[in-house]
Design a protein around this motif. Sequence first.
Motif, mmCIF file in Angstrom:
data_model
loop_
_atom_site.group_PDB
_atom_site.id
_atom_site.type_symbol
_atom_site.label_atom_id
_atom_site.label_comp_id
_atom_site.label_asym_id
_atom_site.label_seq_id
_atom_site.Cartn_x
_atom_site.Cartn_y
_atom_site.Cartn_z
ATOM 1 N N CYS A 301 0.837 -1.209 0.000
ATOM 2 C CA CYS A 301 0.000 0.000 0.000
ATOM 3 C C CYS A 301 0.870 1.256 0.000
ATOM 4 O O CYS A 301 1.883 1.316 0.712
ATOM 5 N N PRO A 302 0.496 2.265 -0.768
ATOM 6 C CA PRO A 302 1.303 3.488 -0.857
ATOM 7 C C PRO A 302 1.409 4.235 0.467
ATOM 8 O O PRO A 302 2.370 4.953 0.715
ATOM 9 N N GLU A 303 0.413 4.058 1.314
ATOM 10 C CA GLU A 303 0.461 4.671 2.646
ATOM 11 C C GLU A 303 -0.319 3.780 3.603
ATOM 12 O O GLU A 303 -1.313 3.168 3.237
ATOM 13 N N GLN A 304 0.188 3.690 4.825
ATOM 14 C CA GLN A 304 -0.467 2.863 5.845
ATOM 15 C C GLN A 304 -1.095 3.776 6.893
ATOM 16 O O GLN A 304 -0.379 4.416 7.668
ATOM 17 N N ASP A 305 -2.417 3.834 6.880
ATOM 18 C CA ASP A 305 -3.103 4.658 7.872
ATOM 19 C C ASP A 305 -3.483 3.798 9.081
ATOM 20 O O ASP A 305 -3.227 2.586 9.127
ATOM 21 N N THR A 306 -4.108 4.418 10.051
ATOM 22 C CA THR A 306 -4.466 3.724 11.294
ATOM 23 C C THR A 306 -5.395 2.543 11.030
ATOM 24 O O THR A 306 -5.223 1.462 11.620
ATOM 25 N N CYS A 307 -6.357 2.736 10.137
ATOM 26 C CA CYS A 307 -7.299 1.661 9.822
ATOM 27 C C CYS A 307 -6.568 0.437 9.291
ATOM 28 O O CYS A 307 -6.841 -0.703 9.686
ATOM 29 N N LEU A 308 -5.603 0.655 8.396
ATOM 30 C CA LEU A 308 -4.852 -0.447 7.794
ATOM 31 C C LEU A 308 -4.006 -1.151 8.860
ATOM 32 O O LEU A 308 -3.935 -2.387 8.897
ATOM 33 N N SER A 333 3.134 3.055 16.295
ATOM 34 C CA SER A 333 3.335 4.107 17.304
ATOM 35 C C SER A 333 4.364 5.127 16.828
ATOM 36 O O SER A 333 4.209 6.336 17.037
ATOM 37 N N ALA A 334 5.386 4.633 16.157
ATOM 38 C CA ALA A 334 6.448 5.530 15.676
ATOM 39 C C ALA A 334 5.944 6.498 14.624
ATOM 40 O O ALA A 334 6.456 7.614 14.492
ATOM 41 N N THR A 335 4.931 6.081 13.865
ATOM 42 C CA THR A 335 4.383 6.950 12.810
ATOM 43 C C THR A 335 3.112 7.667 13.261
ATOM 44 O O THR A 335 2.510 8.393 12.469
ATOM 45 N N GLY A 336 2.695 7.436 14.496
ATOM 46 C CA GLY A 336 1.487 8.091 15.005
ATOM 47 C C GLY A 336 0.196 7.509 14.466
ATOM 48 O O GLY A 336 -0.854 8.139 14.542
ATOM 49 N N ALA A 337 0.284 6.291 13.920
ATOM 50 C CA ALA A 337 -0.907 5.671 13.321
ATOM 51 C C ALA A 337 -1.589 4.740 14.315
ATOM 52 O O ALA A 337 -1.884 3.574 14.011
ATOM 53 N N VAL A 338 -1.830 5.230 15.520
ATOM 54 C CA VAL A 338 -2.505 4.439 16.550
ATOM 55 C C VAL A 338 -3.715 5.196 17.077
ATOM 56 O O VAL A 338 -3.755 6.434 17.048
ATOM 57 N N ASP A 339 -4.693 4.453 17.544
ATOM 58 C CA ASP A 339 -5.853 5.046 18.215
ATOM 59 C C ASP A 339 -6.283 4.105 19.334
ATOM 60 O O ASP A 339 -5.598 3.103 19.620
ATOM 61 N N VAL A 340 -7.379 4.398 19.974
ATOM 62 C CA VAL A 340 -7.850 3.575 21.086
ATOM 63 C C VAL A 340 -8.120 2.142 20.629
ATOM 64 O O VAL A 340 -7.814 1.174 21.336
ATOM 65 N N ALA A 341 -8.664 2.000 19.408
ATOM 66 C CA ALA A 341 -8.955 0.658 18.894
ATOM 67 C C ALA A 341 -7.678 -0.169 18.759
ATOM 68 O O ALA A 341 -7.695 -1.396 18.946
ATOM 69 N N SER A 368 -0.243 6.839 28.302
ATOM 70 C CA SER A 368 1.022 7.550 28.084
ATOM 71 C C SER A 368 1.077 8.158 26.684
ATOM 72 O O SER A 368 1.773 9.150 26.456
ATOM 73 N N SER A 369 0.329 7.549 25.755
ATOM 74 C CA SER A 369 0.295 8.050 24.372
ATOM 75 C C SER A 369 -0.709 9.173 24.198
ATOM 76 O O SER A 369 -0.896 9.680 23.088
ATOM 77 N N GLY A 370 -1.365 9.555 25.303
ATOM 78 C CA GLY A 370 -2.341 10.644 25.235
ATOM 79 C C GLY A 370 -3.732 10.184 24.851
ATOM 80 O O GLY A 370 -4.593 11.007 24.521
ATOM 81 N N LEU A 371 -3.969 8.871 24.890
ATOM 82 C CA LEU A 371 -5.287 8.315 24.552
ATOM 83 C C LEU A 371 -5.969 7.809 25.815
ATOM 84 O O LEU A 371 -5.319 7.235 26.695
#
Length: 469
Positions: A301-308, A333-341, A368-371
Motif C-alpha cells: 500500500c502506498p500509505e499505511q493509515d491507522t485503519c490499515l 506508534s512511531a508513525t502516530g498511526a494508533v488510536d484507542v482501537a 502515556s500516548s495521550g489516549l
Amino acid sequence: YELLLRGYLALRLLDDFSELLTEVEARGAVPPTIKVLTMRASVQASDCEAAIACLPGLASMLKSSSSATHTSACANLLRRLVRLAADKDALPRLLQELRTYDLLNTWMLESVITECSQRGDTHHLEQTVQLARAQGTELTSTALSALIRVTRTADDALSSFKDAVGQGPPDAVLVLALAEAAERFSDRAVADAVLQNLPANPTAALAVAVLRLCLPGAPLASQDEGMAAAKLYGKHFANVDLSQDLQLQRLVADVAIASSRTDVLEKLVRSFPDGVSRAALVKSYASDRHLDGAQRVFEACPEQDTCLYNVLLSAYTVGRDMASAEKLLSRASATGAVDVATYNTMIKAHLRLGDVGRARAFVHTMRSSGLAPNSVTFNELIDAAAAKGGAAMWEVVDEMEACGLKPNSITCSILLKSVQQRSQPRDIERALKIVESVDVAMDEVLLSSICEACIRTNRSDLLARHLER
C-alpha cells in the motif's frame, strides 16, 4: 395552466388534469410544453393509444435540437412510451408512427432495441433492425451491444460483433457485451476476440468482465493458477479500479504474491480509491488466516493509515502471532498511526491469552500516548476480571467510573452474567443498581440477563421489582 397541469400530474390527479386540459384546448392553440405533459399523462395512465396519438403534435419539437433540456426530457418520455408499447404489445404500431413522422432516429432506435433485448423479444428486435437498415440509420454502440446480448450461440455473438465492427472501431461498451457473451457461452474464440479488440482506455466494468474470464473454469483460465489474470491486469488494467470486486482483487493479488510480483501488487492497491478498499483486501487474507498475504498487501500500500494498521494487527492477534503484533504496534506508534482501537486490540488479545498483567500494561501505554481508555477497554477488563471473582471485577468497575465513563448495556450484561449462586448479596444488588442507572432501553437480552441473575441468586424480590419496571 402549465403549472396547474404539472401539479395535477405530480399528484396523479389525472381526472383533474384531463378536465383542465379540455379547458386549455377549448381556448385555442396548445403550446408544445403542454403537449408533452399530455403525453406524459397518457403514459402515466398506461393509455398507450392516447400516448401514441400525441406524436403528430410533438413531431417538430422532438426533431428539434434547439433546447437540450427539452430534448433530454422528451427522450426520456419516449423511452417510457417504448416500454409501455412493449407492455401493451403495440410496438409495431409505435414503430409505424415514429417512421411516419420521421422520429425513428438513432437514439429512438437504441431505445426500442434495448427494450426488446431486455425482454428477449427477438421478433420485434429483428423488425427494428430491418427498419434501421432500410432507412440507412447506423445503430449506436449501445444498440449494437444489445444485439450481442440476445444471441443464443457463441458463433452468433461473434457474427454480431463483426457486423458491428464493420461500422467502425469497437468501443468499451461493445467489447463489454462481447466479454459477457464469452463468459455466458464459456467460449475461448469469443474471449480471444475480446482480447484482440480491447480499447486503449478500458472502463472498470470492462476490466472486471475480462478478468472474470480468467477465473477457474472460465475461457481464459490458465493452468498456472491465475497467471493469465495477472498478465492481463499488468498489461491492460493496471490503472483501472477493481475495488468493487473482491474476488478479482484476490485473483490478481494471489498470483502476484505467489510469483513475488510486488510491482503488480503495488499497481493493484494503488488503483483503489481509498484506504477502506485496501483494508478490505487485507481483511480478506486475514479471514483466510493467510497472514503472509495480509502482510504483503499491507506493505504494497502506498500509505499505511491507522485503519490499515488495525486490520493487520487484528489479523496477527487472532492468529496468536503476538511477536509480529508487538513489532507492528511499535511501527504504528512511531508513525502516530494508533488510536484507542489499536490498544484495545492488544488488550483483548492478551486477555484472551490469560495475561492480565500485559493487558494492564497496555492500558498504561495507551494513557502515556495521550489516549483515554473507553467503554470497550473496560468491558474487556471487566469480563476478564469477572472470572476471578467479584472483588477484582468491582475494582475495574470503580476504575471505569473514576475515568468518567458510564457503564453501558454490554457492561450490564457482563456484570449480571458474573452473578452466581455463590455470589455475595451485595454483588447482585450493585449490579442491578448499575442497570437502573444506565440510560438504555430495556430490551429482551438485558431483561433475560436480569431474570437469570435473580433466579440464580434466589432473589425473587429483586426480580419482581424489575419486572414491574
